[in-house]
Motif scaffolding. Structure first.
Motif, PDB file in Angstrom:
ATOM      1  N   ASP A 254       0.261  -1.342  10.422  1.00 44.73           N
ATOM      2  CA  ASP A 254      -1.137  -0.979  10.121  1.00 44.73           C
ATOM      3  C   ASP A 254      -1.483  -1.257   8.656  1.00 44.73           C
ATOM      4  OD1 ASP A 254      -1.466  -0.186  12.698  1.00 44.73           O
ATOM      5  OD2 ASP A 254      -1.618   1.977  12.280  1.00 44.73           O
ATOM      6  N   ALA A 255      -0.520  -0.969   7.771  1.00 43.03           N
ATOM      7  CA  ALA A 255      -0.780  -1.206   6.339  1.00 43.03           C
ATOM      8  C   ALA A 255      -0.911  -2.705   6.067  1.00 43.03           C
ATOM      9  CB  ALA A 255       0.344  -0.608   5.494  1.00 43.03           C
ATOM     10  N   ARG A 257      -1.861  -4.992   8.311  1.00 46.98           N
ATOM     11  CA  ARG A 257      -3.166  -5.378   8.884  1.00 46.98           C
ATOM     12  C   ARG A 257      -4.297  -5.021   7.922  1.00 46.98           C
ATOM     13  NH1 ARG A 257      -4.743  -1.104  12.833  1.00 46.98           N
ATOM     14  NH2 ARG A 257      -5.072  -0.161  10.777  1.00 46.98           N
ATOM     15  N   ASP A 258      -4.246  -3.826   7.361  1.00 48.42           N
ATOM     16  CA  ASP A 258      -5.320  -3.394   6.455  1.00 48.42           C
ATOM     17  C   ASP A 258      -5.400  -4.278   5.207  1.00 48.42           C
ATOM     18  OD1 ASP A 258      -6.066  -1.452   8.191  1.00 48.42           O
ATOM     19  OD2 ASP A 258      -5.125   0.215   7.103  1.00 48.42           O
ATOM     20  N   ARG A 259      -4.225  -4.663   4.703  1.00 48.42           N
ATOM     21  CA  ARG A 259      -4.185  -5.533   3.529  1.00 48.42           C
ATOM     22  C   ARG A 259      -4.837  -6.879   3.849  1.00 48.42           C
ATOM     23  NH1 ARG A 259      -4.318  -6.589  -0.870  1.00 48.42           N
ATOM     24  NH2 ARG A 259      -2.803  -7.406  -2.332  1.00 48.42           N
ATOM     25  N   LEU A 261      -7.074  -7.460   6.235  1.00 46.26           N
ATOM     26  CA  LEU A 261      -8.511  -7.245   6.425  1.00 46.26           C
ATOM     27  C   LEU A 261      -9.224  -7.149   5.074  1.00 46.26           C
ATOM     28  CD1 LEU A 261      -8.358  -4.726   9.407  1.00 46.26           C
ATOM     29  CD2 LEU A 261      -9.345  -7.038   9.468  1.00 46.26           C
ATOM     30  N   GLU A 262      -8.570  -6.419   4.164  1.00 48.02           N
ATOM     31  CA  GLU A 262      -9.138  -6.256   2.819  1.00 48.02           C
ATOM     32  C   GLU A 262      -9.326  -7.624   2.154  1.00 48.02           C
ATOM     33  OE1 GLU A 262      -7.020  -2.901   0.976  1.00 48.02           O
ATOM     34  OE2 GLU A 262      -6.958  -4.228  -0.785  1.00 48.02           O
ATOM     35  N   HIS A 268     -10.761  -1.508   6.681  1.00 45.83           N
ATOM     36  CA  HIS A 268      -9.468  -1.106   7.240  1.00 45.83           C
ATOM     37  C   HIS A 268      -9.639  -0.540   8.644  1.00 45.83           C
ATOM     38  CE1 HIS A 268      -7.393  -0.385   3.067  1.00 45.83           C
ATOM     39  NE2 HIS A 268      -7.783  -1.632   3.259  1.00 45.83           N
ATOM     40  N   GLY A 269      -8.515  -0.449   9.355  1.00 51.10           N
ATOM     41  CA  GLY A 269      -8.524   0.213  10.663  1.00 51.10           C
ATOM     42  C   GLY A 269      -8.411  -0.812  11.777  1.00 51.10           C
ATOM     43  N   PRO A 293       1.569  -5.071   0.174  1.00 54.78           N
ATOM     44  CA  PRO A 293       0.778  -3.853   0.035  1.00 54.78           C
ATOM     45  C   PRO A 293       1.611  -2.715  -0.560  1.00 54.78           C
ATOM     46  CG  PRO A 293       1.360  -4.189   2.340  1.00 54.78           C
ATOM     47  CD  PRO A 293       1.875  -5.378   1.581  1.00 54.78           C
TER      48      PRO A 293
END
Ligand code: GLU
Length: 293
Positions: A254-255, A257-259, A261-262, A268-269, A293
């Motif tokens: 998840d972290a 993926r969030d990185r 997306l950012e 995030h999410g 990340p």
């Protein structure tokens, strides 16, 4: 046939964060335009045992979900053979006996673009052909009737690039990527191709081939690559760049993926949240420099 986008990894090793970012983008482009999203494993060449399972797991872990069954190119040889037959019957192929070395050492035709096949075997007379056939197995090349072709790309705009007599079937009998990708996209109803912009230079060849097969070319979006601190395309040697490496270092999927997306200016999410605000027009146009990340 319903229209679709796709992600088409080669199972030659683990996906790295650059591949995952491209997969997320392909998913967002497809879903935001009401398309299905397909997953095709391009295993004609360089497949490594176990790699496919790891790639599918990693895609799922960052939230990239696909419709229907995974398609594998090795199960589709009859489709490629049929397309090659059509080209053969139209007089659009020829046998080539050149080794890589011979191609490199051949004087290139005047004004021929760099890297283009010099045409050595294009017009062999029957005696030469017979002799060469006795020396080594032939690859099959396209008899291209143009030296360049133009495509439209959602990220790059108009792009004109080289078309040469590229290989359709290698001399070991394996279908070449440029042929397989065109046949598969058409047969699977893929009318949107989102992939890394390292493949933009191959795209005029593919779109030209599609035109010869009377297949409409898909919509293209070639997205910027992820690079290392030296601005070089990210590779395994750049340290912890796969999900497995990053998870071993304590980062969750998840972290990661969030990185990613950012880096795309997205929230995030779960990917559905990014989908709600996804706008291709404001996507970053520059390569993105990876840092963990
Ligand atoms: N299988 C190719 C790769 O992993 C991608 C092909 C494509 O998206 O057209 O580089």
């Amino acid at each position: 046939m319903t229209s679709a986008g796709r992600f088409a990894p080669s199972p030659s090793g683990e996906l790295h964060v650059g591949n995952l970012r491209t997969a997320i983008l392909a998913w967002l482009f497809a879903r935001s335009t009401g398309r299905k999203f397909l997953l095709r494993v391009e295993d004609l060449d360089r497949a490594r045992a176990g790699a496919e399972a790891g790639q599918l797991r990693d895609l799922a872990a960052v939230g990239v979900a696909w419709d229907g069954d995974v398609v594998r190119q090795t199960a589709r040889e009859p489709l490629y053979a049929a397309a090659i037959n059509r080209l053969q019957e139209a007089g659009l192929t020829y046998e080539c006996f050149c080794t890589r070395r011979e191609i490199q050492e051949a004087p290139s035709a005047p004004h021929a673009p760099q890297g283009a096949y010099p045409g050595t075997c294009r017009n062999l007379d029957p005696a030469e052909l017979e002799f060469k056939r006795s020396t080594r197995p032939a690859a099959l090349r396209l008899r291209a009737e143009t030296g360049e072709y133009s495509v439209h790309d959602l990220v790059h705009g108009g792009f004109t690039g080289v078309v040469d007599d590229f290989v359709l079937r290698r001399n070991d009998g394996v279908t070449a990527y440029n042929l397989a990708v065109v046949v598969d996209d058409a047969e699977q109803g893929v009318d949107q191709v989102v992939r890394g912009d390292d493949l933009l230079p191959s795209t005029p060849r593919q779109a030209y081939l599609a035109s010869l097969l009377h297949i409409p070319a898909p919509e293209y979006a070639h997205v910027p690559l992820v690079v290392n601190a030296d601005s070089v395309r990210l590779a395994k040697r750049d340290g912890a760049v796969t999900l497995a490496d990053l998870e071993a270092a304590g980062r969750s999927a998840d972290a990661v993926r969030d990185r990613l997306l950012e880096s795309l200016g997205l929230p995030h999410g779960p990917l559905e949240r990014a989908l709600a605000v996804f706008d291709p027009a404001v996507l970053p146009r520059e390569p993105w420099v990876w840092s963990a990340p």
